[in-house]
Design a protein around this motif. Structure first.
Motif, PDB file in Angstrom:
ATOM      1  N   LEU A   1      34.098  -0.641   8.353  1.00 32.89           N
ATOM      2  CA  LEU A   1      32.871  -1.390   8.642  1.00 32.89           C
ATOM      3  C   LEU A   1      31.685  -0.808   7.876  1.00 32.89           C
ATOM      4  O   LEU A   1      30.853  -1.547   7.345  1.00 32.89           O
ATOM      5  N   ALA A   2      31.623   0.525   7.817  1.00 27.73           N
ATOM      6  CA  ALA A   2      30.522   1.182   7.097  1.00 27.73           C
ATOM      7  C   ALA A   2      30.589   0.899   5.601  1.00 27.73           C
ATOM      8  O   ALA A   2      29.550   0.824   4.931  1.00 27.73           O
ATOM      9  N   ALA A   3      31.807   0.737   5.083  1.00 26.55           N
ATOM     10  CA  ALA A   3      31.971   0.471   3.650  1.00 26.55           C
ATOM     11  C   ALA A   3      31.663  -0.979   3.296  1.00 26.55           C
ATOM     12  O   ALA A   3      31.457  -1.296   2.122  1.00 26.55           O
ATOM     13  N   SER A   4      31.618  -1.860   4.294  1.00 27.91           N
ATOM     14  CA  SER A   4      31.340  -3.283   4.057  1.00 27.91           C
ATOM     15  C   SER A   4      30.256  -3.750   5.029  1.00 27.91           C
ATOM     16  O   SER A   4      30.517  -4.597   5.899  1.00 27.91           O
ATOM     17  N   PRO A   5      29.025  -3.244   4.901  1.00 28.81           N
ATOM     18  CA  PRO A   5      27.985  -3.523   5.904  1.00 28.81           C
ATOM     19  C   PRO A   5      27.597  -4.992   5.999  1.00 28.81           C
ATOM     20  O   PRO A   5      27.351  -5.491   7.103  1.00 28.81           O
ATOM     21  N   LEU A   6      27.531  -5.700   4.867  1.00 24.90           N
ATOM     22  CA  LEU A   6      27.125  -7.105   4.922  1.00 24.90           C
ATOM     23  C   LEU A   6      28.220  -7.954   5.577  1.00 24.90           C
ATOM     24  O   LEU A   6      27.932  -8.818   6.403  1.00 24.90           O
TER      25      LEU A   6
ATOM     26  N   TYR B   1      37.071 -14.171   6.887  1.00 28.59           N
ATOM     27  CA  TYR B   1      35.821 -13.700   6.271  1.00 28.59           C
ATOM     28  C   TYR B   1      35.897 -12.189   6.039  1.00 28.59           C
ATOM     29  O   TYR B   1      35.404 -11.688   5.022  1.00 28.59           O
ATOM     30  N   TRP B   2      36.487 -11.468   6.971  1.00 31.66           N
ATOM     31  CA  TRP B   2      36.656 -10.028   6.798  1.00 31.66           C
ATOM     32  C   TRP B   2      37.544  -9.733   5.588  1.00 31.66           C
ATOM     33  O   TRP B   2      37.247  -8.840   4.795  1.00 31.66           O
ATOM     34  N   GLU B   3      38.607 -10.498   5.433  1.00 30.87           N
ATOM     35  CA  GLU B   3      39.534 -10.273   4.327  1.00 30.87           C
ATOM     36  C   GLU B   3      38.898 -10.578   2.975  1.00 30.87           C
ATOM     37  O   GLU B   3      39.030  -9.794   2.026  1.00 30.87           O
ATOM     38  N   LEU B   4      38.210 -11.699   2.867  1.00 34.16           N
ATOM     39  CA  LEU B   4      37.646 -12.113   1.584  1.00 34.16           C
ATOM     40  C   LEU B   4      36.266 -11.512   1.340  1.00 34.16           C
ATOM     41  O   LEU B   4      35.940 -11.123   0.211  1.00 34.16           O
ATOM     42  N   GLY B   5      35.443 -11.439   2.389  1.00 30.91           N
ATOM     43  CA  GLY B   5      34.081 -10.965   2.217  1.00 30.91           C
ATOM     44  C   GLY B   5      34.005  -9.534   1.746  1.00 30.91           C
ATOM     45  O   GLY B   5      33.239  -9.196   0.832  1.00 30.91           O
ATOM     46  N   ARG B   6      34.804  -8.664   2.326  1.00 30.01           N
ATOM     47  CA  ARG B   6      34.713  -7.255   1.929  1.00 30.01           C
ATOM     48  C   ARG B   6      35.237  -7.038   0.509  1.00 30.01           C
ATOM     49  O   ARG B   6      34.831  -6.086  -0.165  1.00 30.01           O
ATOM     50  N   ARG B   7      36.139  -7.905   0.026  1.00 30.50           N
ATOM     51  CA  ARG B   7      36.587  -7.801  -1.364  1.00 30.50           C
ATOM     52  C   ARG B   7      35.414  -8.060  -2.319  1.00 30.50           C
ATOM     53  O   ARG B   7      35.200  -7.323  -3.295  1.00 30.50           O
TER      54      ARG B   7
ATOM     55  N   MET C   1      27.662 -10.001   9.080  1.00 30.62           N
ATOM     56  CA  MET C   1      27.909 -11.436   9.234  1.00 30.62           C
ATOM     57  C   MET C   1      28.840 -11.709  10.417  1.00 30.62           C
ATOM     58  O   MET C   1      28.633 -12.658  11.184  1.00 30.62           O
ATOM     59  N   LEU C   2      29.845 -10.880  10.570  1.00 30.99           N
ATOM     60  CA  LEU C   2      30.786 -11.084  11.669  1.00 30.99           C
ATOM     61  C   LEU C   2      30.130 -10.801  13.021  1.00 30.99           C
ATOM     62  O   LEU C   2      30.388 -11.497  14.002  1.00 30.99           O
ATOM     63  N   VAL C   3      29.273  -9.784  13.074  1.00 29.97           N
ATOM     64  CA  VAL C   3      28.552  -9.490  14.317  1.00 29.97           C
ATOM     65  C   VAL C   3      27.629 -10.648  14.673  1.00 29.97           C
ATOM     66  O   VAL C   3      27.554 -11.077  15.838  1.00 29.97           O
ATOM     67  N   LEU C   4      26.911 -11.182  13.679  1.00 25.63           N
ATOM     68  CA  LEU C   4      26.023 -12.318  13.921  1.00 25.63           C
ATOM     69  C   LEU C   4      26.808 -13.532  14.402  1.00 25.63           C
ATOM     70  O   LEU C   4      26.385 -14.238  15.335  1.00 25.63           O
ATOM     71  N   THR C   5      27.953 -13.769  13.790  1.00 23.67           N
ATOM     72  CA  THR C   5      28.796 -14.896  14.198  1.00 23.67           C
ATOM     73  C   THR C   5      29.279 -14.720  15.640  1.00 23.67           C
ATOM     74  O   THR C   5      29.290 -15.684  16.421  1.00 23.67           O
ATOM     75  N   LEU C   6      29.660 -13.493  15.997  1.00 22.13           N
ATOM     76  CA  LEU C   6      30.105 -13.222  17.363  1.00 22.13           C
ATOM     77  C   LEU C   6      28.968 -13.421  18.357  1.00 22.13           C
ATOM     78  O   LEU C   6      29.172 -14.004  19.443  1.00 22.13           O
ATOM     79  N   LEU C   7      27.767 -12.956  18.011  1.00 21.14           N
ATOM     80  CA  LEU C   7      26.612 -13.130  18.905  1.00 21.14           C
ATOM     81  C   LEU C   7      26.314 -14.606  19.134  1.00 21.14           C
ATOM     82  O   LEU C   7      26.014 -15.027  20.258  1.00 21.14           O
ATOM     83  N   VAL C   8      26.389 -15.404  18.068  1.00 18.80           N
ATOM     84  CA  VAL C   8      26.150 -16.841  18.210  1.00 18.80           C
ATOM     85  C   VAL C   8      27.239 -17.472  19.069  1.00 18.80           C
ATOM     86  O   VAL C   8      26.965 -18.350  19.896  1.00 18.80           O
ATOM     87  N   ALA C   9      28.481 -17.019  18.898  1.00 14.29           N
ATOM     88  CA  ALA C   9      29.572 -17.552  19.720  1.00 14.29           C
ATOM     89  C   ALA C   9      29.336 -17.259  21.198  1.00 14.29           C
ATOM     90  O   ALA C   9      29.597 -18.105  22.065  1.00 14.29           O
ATOM     91  N   LEU C  10      28.826 -16.070  21.487  1.00 15.33           N
ATOM     92  CA  LEU C  10      28.520 -15.725  22.884  1.00 15.33           C
ATOM     93  C   LEU C  10      27.338 -16.539  23.391  1.00 15.33           C
ATOM     94  O   LEU C  10      27.337 -17.006  24.531  1.00 15.33           O
ATOM     95  N   LEU C  11      26.322 -16.696  22.545  1.00 20.16           N
ATOM     96  CA  LEU C  11      25.134 -17.444  22.938  1.00 20.16           C
ATOM     97  C   LEU C  11      25.476 -18.908  23.233  1.00 20.16           C
ATOM     98  O   LEU C  11      24.966 -19.495  24.195  1.00 20.16           O
ATOM     99  N   THR C  12      26.329 -19.479  22.405  1.00 20.59           N
ATOM    100  CA  THR C  12      26.692 -20.895  22.581  1.00 20.59           C
ATOM    101  C   THR C  12      27.925 -21.067  23.468  1.00 20.59           C
ATOM    102  O   THR C  12      28.346 -22.192  23.713  1.00 20.59           O
TER     103      THR C  12
END
Length: 289
Positions: A82-87, A163-169, A91-102
């Motif tokens: 996670l530290a090596a791929s901060p962006l 997104y984790w698989e492709l984004g961090r690449r 993005m995944l944390v933001l997506t999870l927060l929105v999923a919880l909010l909605t």
């Protein structure tokens, strides 16, 4: 220090084995084509002399048995990844927060602020506005925010994993800012494509972005091969086959819900374009001494 031309060989000479040897030994190098010859470059003269000697001994490369064992790269734990791929992680944390909010798309009061078009609930029906009304109200964020909406745990889990698989690449190869730019661009194109084809409707998810990232990695890798974008065998075939299956309308017939096919296709086309541009630029850079 300027790069040094180590070898100048005819184009018909197969350098692939020797290049593979340099890669296994982690020797920095690049190959360009000049005046009908292939030229091998290294960063300095001292390294160049060693490479010349190595080529005289192993012009076609060498088997793993003849090479010193390279130290294994340390394996990162989850926090290290996670530290090596901060962006990507953000993005995944933001997506999870929105999923919880909605609440997985069930909290329509929250969903309506992130959907492409505003709507109101009348009984069991959604009354959707046209996008022009949102633009007149200055709600420009709606061009992007549908990518954060997910309808159900499975929808969220599958998109997050890809997104984790492709984004961090992409973040590792081209940086966090490039990943952010691509994510926003693919979301914009996918959302507009879906609205243009389907009109006012409730849609969301990272799928359009994911197909964009897939297309980007695919064609970038074809034009400027890089280990970061070398996807596991079958991934591209599986994703494209899934896209075609979705486009048949079988899921709608089985009443599993509507699929935002236009968003998927729009993201894929945009990703192919950025992959071609990025790959051509990378290949041109690699060929410049």
């Amino acid at each position: 220090m300027n790069a040094v031309a180590v070898l100048r060989l005819p184009l018909q000479v197969d350098l692939s084995g020797f290049i593979a040897l340099l890669q296994r030994l982690r020797v920095p190098h690049r190959v360009s084509e000049e005046a009908g010859e292939q030229v091998l470059w290294v960063p300095n003269a001292a390294l160049g002399e060693q490479v010349r000697v190595l080529y005289s001994q192993y012009p076609e490369g060498a088997s793993e048995a003849l090479l010193p064992a390279a130290p294994a790269a340390p394996r990162r734990n989850l926090l290290g990844q996670l530290a090596a791929s901060p962006l990507t992680a953000a993005m995944l944390v933001l997506t999870l927060l929105v999923a919880l909010l909605t609440w997985g798309g069930e909290n329509l009061a929250a969903v309506r602020w992130l959907s492409f078009t505003d709507f109101r609930l009348e009984g069991d029906y959604l009354q959707l506005n046209y996008f022009s009304a949102s633009m007149e109200s200055g709600q420009w964020w709606r061009l992007i925010t549908p990518m954060l909406l997910h309808f159900g745990v499975l929808h969220l889990a599958m998109n997050s994993l890809w997104y984790w698989e492709l984004g961090r690449r992409i973040e590792a190869r081209q940086g966090a800012w490039m990943l952010l730019g691509l994510t926003l661009t693919f979301s914009l194109v996918a959302n507009i494509a879906q609205y243009a084809v389907g009109g006012p409707s409730l849609f969301g998810g990272l799928s359009g972005v994911l197909y964009g990232l897939l297309g980007h990695c695919w064609l970038f890798q074809r034009l400027a091969p890089t280990p970061a974008y070398k996807l596991p065998k079958g991934v591209l075939v599986m994703m494209l086959a899934w896209l075609l299956i979705c486009m048949t309308g079988v899921f709608e017939l089985l009443q599993f819900g509507a699929i935002a096919n236009a968003a998927h296709v729009g993201g894929l086309v945009a990703g192919c374009i950025t992959g071609i541009v990025g790959g051509l630029l990378a290949r041109r850079y690699q060929s410049v001494p």
